[in-house]
Scaffold this motif. Structure first.
Motif, PDB file in Angstrom:
ATOM      1  N   UNK A  45     -19.623   4.944   1.979  1.00  0.00           N
ATOM      2  CA  UNK A  45     -18.608   5.913   0.826  1.00  0.00           C
ATOM      3  C   UNK A  45     -18.206   4.013  -0.517  1.00  0.00           C
ATOM      4  N   UNK A  46     -18.008   3.147   0.621  1.00  0.00           N
ATOM      5  CA  UNK A  46     -18.021   2.171  -0.883  1.00  0.00           C
ATOM      6  C   UNK A  46     -18.013   0.815  -0.146  1.00  0.00           C
ATOM      7  N   UNK A  87     -16.017  -5.887   2.147  1.00  0.00           N
ATOM      8  CA  UNK A  87     -16.042  -4.591   3.246  1.00  0.00           C
ATOM      9  C   UNK A  87     -16.088  -3.284   2.643  1.00  0.00           C
ATOM     10  N   UNK A  88     -16.579  -2.380   3.260  1.00  0.00           N
ATOM     11  CA  UNK A  88     -16.817  -1.175   3.770  1.00  0.00           C
ATOM     12  C   UNK A  88     -17.216  -0.226   4.117  1.00  0.00           C
ATOM     13  N   UNK A  89     -16.857   0.916   3.417  1.00  0.00           N
ATOM     14  CA  UNK A  89     -15.801   2.458   4.619  1.00  0.00           C
ATOM     15  C   UNK A  89     -17.356   3.453   4.123  1.00  0.00           C
ATOM     16  N   UNK A  90     -17.119   4.373   4.946  1.00  0.00           N
ATOM     17  CA  UNK A  90     -18.434   4.806   5.799  1.00  0.00           C
ATOM     18  C   UNK A  90     -17.665   6.139   6.460  1.00  0.00           C
ATOM     19  N   UNK A 140     -14.014   5.442   8.864  1.00  0.00           N
ATOM     20  CA  UNK A 140     -14.191   4.170   9.033  1.00  0.00           C
ATOM     21  C   UNK A 140     -14.594   3.085   8.367  1.00  0.00           C
ATOM     22  N   UNK A 141     -13.599   1.898   8.250  1.00  0.00           N
ATOM     23  CA  UNK A 141     -14.070   0.620   7.343  1.00  0.00           C
ATOM     24  C   UNK A 141     -14.628  -0.141   8.013  1.00  0.00           C
ATOM     25  N   UNK A 171      -7.170   4.935  13.754  1.00  0.00           N
ATOM     26  CA  UNK A 171      -7.173   4.402  15.392  1.00  0.00           C
ATOM     27  C   UNK A 171      -8.224   2.755  15.389  1.00  0.00           C
ATOM     28  N   UNK A 172      -7.170   1.824  15.753  1.00  0.00           N
ATOM     29  CA  UNK A 172      -7.849   0.896  15.669  1.00  0.00           C
ATOM     30  C   UNK A 172      -9.188   0.168  17.008  1.00  0.00           C
TER      31      UNK A 172
END
Length: 267
Positions: free
Chosen positions: A164-165, A154-157, A144-145, A118-119
């Motif tokens: 997450x990263x 750039x992070x992932x949650x 989500x990024x 989903x954007x």
């Protein structure tokens, strides 16, 4: 007679604006979501503008109803609301746009079914006359990024908002360094570059357990315990085979073997 706004205590109440397509605008009282009675209120805190005055109306369902304004030190934010969800916020200083937040309309969510995403974008305009940078969000089914052009990360949650990263990017968007975390927030992997060599560090319980890198056509695996090197394995390709050398923490050769596991020599 027009209803007057009730100013809520700034130390107890704050406004939490939508941050994903499913979020409604929430009222937080002493750290917990609460529902206010129907009426008009002034909330003196929100996560985007900090201490400020937001003039909101609450309907019978306990949702923020209609567009509203937020004022702070000569800045004015206009928030567009639909079904209790913030669609967009524009913040202006002397009629110059210096902050914009845009969120996908929940009634017409844009989906990319091939990638299952989903954007949604959070757009921040920085020094409009000299160009702009932005922070973008993309929502997937289970995470989500966030890409931040201000600090080039750039992070992932997870959907629970746990990290997450996180990766550090160069100006072209290539990863310079990254860290990955488990569900408890403990570091599990660190990828970085030092002296033109790419390293991958693996962690257990936040302690370095293994380091992997390549140099001079050799692949190295270093194993650690209590931050001390206890074993090193070096892989070398030779005439179609892979020779494996095993060293202890002091650098003494313990074993040499082929990739098939057949013992060639030992000391």
């Amino acid at each position: 007679m027009a209803q007057e706004y009730v100013r809520l205590d700034k130390n107890s109440f704050q406004l939490h604006l939508s941050e994903s397509p499913k979020d409604t605008i929430r009222i937080i009282e002493n750290g917990k979501t609460t529902k206010l009675k129907t009426g008009k209120y002034i909330l003196q805190q929100n996560q985007f503008m900090g201490p400020s005055n937001a003039f909101v109306s609450i309907n019978q369902e306990g949702l923020v109803e209609g567009n509203f304004k937020i004022e702070k030190d000569g800045k004015r934010g206009i928030v567009e609301v639909r079904h209790g969800v913030m669609q967009q916020m524009n913040v202006k200083t002397d009629e110059v746009l210096n902050f914009q937040y845009v969120i996908t309309d929940t009634s017409s969510v844009q989906r990319d079914f091939r990638n299952g995403k989903i954007s949604q974008e959070k757009l921040v305009f920085y020094q409009p006359k000299k160009g702009k940078r932005k922070v973008s969000k993309i929502f997937f089914d289970d995470h989500y990024t966030v890409e931040n052009e201000f600090d080039h990360t750039k992070s992932d949650y997870g959907l629970d908002n746990k990290l997450i990263s996180r990766a550090k990017l160069d100006c072209s968007g290539q990863v310079l360094e990254s860290r990955s975390f488990d569900k408890n927030g403990q570091l599990v992997k660190h990828i970085y570059k030092k002296d033109k060599i790419n390293y991958t560090d693996l962690y257990q319980h936040n302690n370095l357990a293994e380091r992997i890198y390549s140099a001079n056509a050799l692949i190295y695996h270093e194993y650690f315990k209590n931050q001390l090197l206890v074993k090193k394995i070096v892989e070398k390709k030779n005439k179609g085979q892979v020779e494996i050398y095993v060293y202890n923490g002091e650098g003494k050769l313990l074993e040499k073997k082929t990739a098939s596991g057949a013992n060639v020599s030992s000391t």
